[in-house]
Design an enzyme around this catalytic site. Structure first.
Site, PDB file in Angstrom:
ATOM      1  CE  LYS A  75     -48.505   3.130 -34.437  1.00  0.00           C
ATOM      2  NZ  LYS A  75     -49.119   2.537 -33.256  1.00  0.00           N
ATOM      3  CE  LYS A  86     -49.261   0.189 -36.903  1.00  0.00           C
ATOM      4  NZ  LYS A  86     -49.684  -0.020 -35.549  1.00  0.00           N
TER       5      LYS A  86
HETATM    6  C1  PBG Z   1     -51.823   1.601 -31.270  1.00  0.00           C
HETATM    7  C2  PBG Z   1     -51.729   0.773 -32.486  1.00  0.00           C
HETATM    8  C3  PBG Z   1     -52.284   1.120 -33.725  1.00  0.00           C
HETATM    9  C4  PBG Z   1     -52.052   0.048 -34.577  1.00  0.00           C
HETATM   10  C5  PBG Z   1     -51.331  -0.927 -33.870  1.00  0.00           C
HETATM   11  N1  PBG Z   1     -51.133  -0.456 -32.566  1.00  0.00           N
HETATM   12  C6  PBG Z   1     -53.071   2.304 -34.124  1.00  0.00           C
HETATM   13  C7  PBG Z   1     -52.638   3.660 -33.787  1.00  0.00           C
HETATM   14  O1  PBG Z   1     -51.460   3.941 -33.565  1.00  0.00           O
HETATM   15  O2  PBG Z   1     -53.529   4.501 -33.721  1.00  0.00           O
HETATM   16  C8  PBG Z   1     -52.516   0.004 -35.997  1.00  0.00           C
HETATM   17  C9  PBG Z   1     -52.613  -1.332 -36.645  1.00  0.00           C
HETATM   18  C10 PBG Z   1     -53.409  -1.351 -37.895  1.00  0.00           C
HETATM   19  O3  PBG Z   1     -53.874  -0.308 -38.407  1.00  0.00           O
HETATM   20  O4  PBG Z   1     -53.607  -2.452 -38.404  1.00  0.00           O
HETATM   21  N2  PBG Z   1     -50.799   1.704 -30.426  1.00  0.00           N
END
Ligand code: PBG
Length: 334
Positions: free
Chosen positions: A205, A258
C-alpha cells in the site's frame, strides 16, 4: 540499402491482424476477461436512518445509513455482485487517540457487519482494519509525540479484527501497513477459533495522492503530517516483494496492491512471485479521475472503465476492489 529479407507479397508468414479481423475472432483469442466474480464493491456507511449522501469528489458513490446499505447490497446481489468492502464514516465526537469506537460492541461499523450478514448470509463481507476512521489524529496507528507507534497499534488492530470476525466478517482486510499485523491478527483469530476467517492483506500500500476522495468520504484525513512512515514510497518495487513475502509467511490469504493503475508493474511482480491470489484496489482518486473526464465528455465511459478493469486483471489481479463494480454490471458492460 534494402534490408528487407523478403518481399511483402510473398513471404510475410505472420500477420497478427488476421486474429483481429472480426468480432468473433477477436473474442475467441481474447486473453483476459473481467467478470462479476472478480469484483469487490467498497461501500461507505454513516449513522442514522434514511441517509444517502453523495461523495462530492466521487459522483455516483454514496454514504449509506444501515437501512439503505441493506437496500443497496440487495440490489447489487441481484446483479450478481456478491462481495462488499465496508468503510465507516464516524462522527468526530466519537473519535479518540486509541480508536476505541472501532471495537465498541454497538458501534456503527459492527452493527453494519452484523446486519449485512444477518440479512444476506451468502454475501461476502470484507472488513477494513485500520484506526484512521476512528482516530482523532486521522492516522492508521497510535500517535505519540508525532510518531506512529507500531507494536502498540497491533493490539488495537487485533481487537478490531476479532470484533469483525465475531460479527460474521468473511475476510478481514488490514489496510494500516503496521509491521507484523498479519501474523498478529492470524494468531489472534486462530486462538479464538476463527480459523476460517480469511485475511486479505494490503501488502503493498503506497503513500498515494489518489486516496484524497476516500478521505473526503470518511472525513478521515490525517490531522497532521502524512502517512509516509508506514505507507510505501511510490518509487519502490522490490520493497513490495518484501512486504508480500512477509504477509504470506504471516498467514495472509490474499496479497493486495494499492492503488492499482500507477502500480500495474507491482501487481505483476507479486503475481509472478506467489501462489496466493492477488487483489488490487482501484482507489477513489482513480475513480474520480475517470468520472471527471467522463463528465466533461472527454472519455467514452464504457470503454474507459472496461479498459481500466481489464488492464488490472491483465496485470494479474484475481480480485479488484473498485467503485465501478455496480455500474459495470448494471449497464451490462462486462
Ligand atoms: C485507510 C484506508 C484508505 C483507503 C482504504 N483504507 C486511505 C488511507 O490510507 O488514507 C483508500 C481507499 C481509496 O482511496 O479508495 N486505512
Amino acid at each position: 540499402m534494402d534490408y528487407r529479407p523478403w518481399t511483402i507479397d510473398q513471404n510475410m508468414l505472420q500477420r497478427p491482424r488476421r486474429n483481429r479481423k472480426s468480432e468473433v475472432i477477436r473474442q475467441m483469442v481474447q486473453e483476459t476477461h473481467v467478470s462479476a466474480a472478480n469484483l469487490i464493491f467498497p461501500l461507505f456507511i454513516v449513522d442514522g436512518t434514511f441517509q444517502k449522501s453523495e461523495v462530492a469528489s466521487m459522483p455516483g458513490i454514496f454514504r449509506y445509513s444501515i437501512d439503505n446499505l441493506l437496500r443497496e447490497i440487495e440490489s447489487c446481489l441481484k446483479l450478481g455482485l456478491n462481495s462488499f468492502d465496508l468503510f465507516p464514516n464516524i462522527e468526530e465526537s466519537l473519535k479518540d487517540k486509541y480508536a476505541t469506537e472501532s471495537h465498541r460492541e454497538q458501534s456503527l461499523y459492527l452493527r453494519a457487519i452484523r446486519e449485512v450478514k444477518k440479512n444476506f448470509p451468502e454475501a461476502c463481507v470484507v472488513t477494513d482494519v485500520a484506526m484512521d476512521p476512528y482516530s482523532s489524529d486521522g492516522h492508521d496507528g497510535i500517535v505519540e509525540n508525532g510518531e506512529i507507534l507500531n507494536d502498540e497499534t497491533l493490539e488495537i488492530l487485533g481487537k478490531m479484527a476479532l470484533a469483525h470476525a465475531q460479527c460474521g466478517a468473511d475476510i478481514i482486510a488490514p489496510s494500516d501497513m503496521m509491521d507484523g499485523r498479519v501474523g498478529y491478527i492470524r494468531n489472534l483469530l486462530d486462538e479464538n477459533k476463527f480459523t476460517n476467517v480469511s485475511i486479505m492483506s494490503y501488502s503493498a500500500k503506497y503513500a498515494s495522492a489518489f486516496y484524497g476522495p476516500f478521505r473526503d468520504a470518511l472525513n478521515s484525513a490525517p490531522k497532521f503530517g502524512d502517512k509516509k512512515s508506514y505507507q510505501m514510497n511510490p518509487a519502490n518495487q522490490r520493497e513490495a516483494l518484501l512486504e508480500a513475502n512477509l504477509d504470506e509467511l504471516e498467514g495472509a490469504d490474499y496479497l493486495m496492491v494499492k492503488p492499482a493503475l500507477p502500480y500495474l508493474d507491482v501487481i505483476k511482480l507479486i503475481k509472478d512471485n506467489t501462489e496466493l491470489p492477488v487483489a488490487a484496489y482501484n482507489v477513489s482518486g482513480e475513480y474520480a479521475m475517470i468520472k471527471a473526464a467522463i463528465q466533461r465528455g472527454w472519455l467514452n465511459e464504457q470503454r474507459a472503465i472496461t479498459e481500466v478493469l481489464t488492464g488490472i486483471r491483465r496485470a494479474g489481479a484475481s480480485a479488484i476492489l473498485t467503485y465501478h463494480a455496480k455500474e459495470v454490471l448494471e449497464n451490462k458492460w462486462l
